[in-house]
Design a protein around this motif. Structure first.
Motif: not given
Length: 516
Positions: A483-488
């Motif tokens: 989720i953090a990667f997709v958000t970033a």
């Protein structure tokens, strides 16, 4: 000839599948009711020809030739001597405080168990002695997983009489969504409000933190202290546990996803009713107006109730047209009403099976609740601690019981609650329907439990049942890193574009100002 060969093959397969195994059951939960629950499995495994060594807080009753009973003597005196052990006062204690106390007791019992004579007897077994299976109670037995290496690293199964607490899910990688699965310590349904979901989520996180930061390091240290640095480490052995059998069933517990290694065996201890002692049989047979059965289980004792509460209960019972059977642990009951019969020990499941028993007044412990459901007797619950509040809350949602808090007991409130359940036929009707669903299974819960014990042994720990979720950190399991990667990956280009646009427009503004 071919038929004979098939029969021989079948016979050899049966003999191989049911060969006598050496099984170690370690049951250090200080609860007589849990001991009764586990005794059913002990007997069933022994009857299958297995040699069962039992290390428990109570001796095995009438052990057969295949059962070796080792007793952890003094556990009850040890726990009852603890400052916090006042079950009556826990009726208004918060779930977080109770859980803290339970985890603290687990740590103390762990240390006490290793010092016990019964444990020393087990550790004096020959160095080359091996067990084919080890069974422990996840409620408080994790520290004893340190024994696995000592006895040949057998496969391990957990047997939880304490419902299905969410920390069991964490240990086995079983899905647990706090949006619709309430913690066993919280009195919520599977349809929670926003605030309830928030509380449930935070409580789950807090429990996991308490489990990992306080309990596991402590029992690891205790194990090393008593078994030496070469002993198996409980926190590591937890990852290797093959399966766990939990005291739940979808007829009473909210439907939830379960891995193949998490098996429902609710009601494992409930058997066909046995003949009652003559005096009890006659008392129940002659109660044509019906019987109210009152028992607070094995840990809570009626004789320790506050005087004002005892008087209120007796005054209410005295006005009932029904007879009352009361589990009273003292020799006499001062002021005992004429319609009340008392007994220090009463065969609860057999009494509940009598057709004249119309109401069960209970502390709402899980085992008592499931016995009442199996026998089809409506309940009046007086919960005190642990999972008792959620048990009676679920009973109320199914329309098979009513709750009366201990602090609210008066003669009037108790009479009103009793008459509500007895005089409203919907309680009995709903309970008959729930009982039918609970008992409707392809095999008995005890047969299911025995099958999985033997299945794990046949398949050398059944590693194919192991969930890969056990190997993930919590942030990986929840996909927080993804989720953090997709958000970033989504936000960074947008932010760069915004930054570039801001720079471009700011330069144009400056040029326009200079031009003017």
């Amino acid at each position: 000839m071919q038929l004979h060969l098939s029969l021989v093959t079948l016979l050899l397969g049966w003999v191989s599948a049911t060969r006598a195994a050496n099984i170690l059951m370690i049951l250090n939960v200080v609860s007589r009711s849990h001991h009764i629950w586990n005794s059913a499995l002990i007997t069933a495994l022994a009857e299958r020809g297995h040699n069962v060594t039992v290390l428990a807080t109570l001796p095995v009753k009438n052990p057969g030739p295949n059962v070796t009973s080792l007793v952890l003597e003094g556990c009850y005196d040890f726990i009852h001597g603890q400052e916090e052990f006042d079950l009556e006062s826990m009726s208004d204690t918060s779930p977080s405080e109770i859980l803290n106390i339970m985890f603290d007791w687990t740590d103390r019992i762990c240390d006490f168990t290793f010092k016990n004579k019964g444990m020393k007897t087990l550790l004096n077994y020959p160095d080359n002695f091996k067990f084919d299976l080890m069974i422990y109670e996840p409620t408080s037995g994790e520290c004893l997983l340190g024994l696995t290496k000592r006895f040949g690293s057998p496969p391990v199964i957990g047997v939880s009489g304490f419902s299905h607490p969410h920390w069991i899910d964490y240990k086995f990688g079983n899905p647990n969504n706090p949006s619709y699965i309430p913690d066993v310590m919280l009195p919520y349904s599977d349809h929670m409000t926003f605030s309830e979901r928030m509380h449930n989520f935070i409580f789950n996180l807090w429990t996991d933190h308490l489990w990992h930061s306080k309990l596991l390091p402590s029992i690891d240290a205790t194990t090393r202290k008593h078994l030496g640095p070469s002993a198996a480490i409980p926190s590591e052995e937890l990852l290797k546990v093959s399966a766990v059998m939990v005291n739940t069933h979808p007829s009473f517990d909210s439907p939830r996803p379960l891995l193949p290694s998490v098996v429902n065996v609710a009601g494992i201890h409930v058997k066909e009713p046995k003949p009652l002692p003559k005096d009890l049989q006659e008392y129940l047979d002659n109660a044509k107006e019906g019987v109210v059965f009152f028992s607070l289980g094995s840990n809570l004792q009626s004789k320790n109730l506050k005087e004002e509460k005892r008087q209120a209960i007796m005054s209410a019972f005295a006005e009932l047209p029904e007879k009352v059977l009361w589990k009273w642990e003292a020799d006499t009951l001062p002021g005992q009403p004429k319609n009340v019969k008392v007994g220090k020990w009463l065969p609860q499941t057999d009494i509940l099976a009598h057709p004249n028993v119309r109401l069960f007044i209970t502390h709402s412990g899980l085992l008592s609740t499931l016995e009442s459901i199996h026998r089809g007797v409506p309940m009046l619950g007086i919960p005190f601690f642990a999972d008792q509040k959620i048990n009676i809350e679920k009973s109320m949602r199914y329309g098979v019981g009513l709750r009366l808090d201990y602090d609210d007991i008066t003669k009037e409130s108790l009479l009103k609650a009793i008459r509500t359940v007895l005089d409203d036929p919907s309680y009995a009707k709903n309970m008959r329907e729930l009982s039918s669903k609970f008992r409707d299974r392809p095999e008995t819960p005890l047969e299911t439990a025995v099958f999985w014990c033997e299945y794990v042994m046949r398949h050398k720990g059944a590693p194919h049942l192991r969930s890969a979720a056990k190997d993930l950190y919590l942030f990986q399991y929840l996909l927080l890193d993804v989720i953090a990667f997709v958000t970033a990956a989504t936000l960074v280009p947008v932010l760069l574009l915004c930054y570039c646009c801001k720079k471009i427009f700011s330069k144009k503004s400056v040029r326009k100002i200079k031009k003017n």
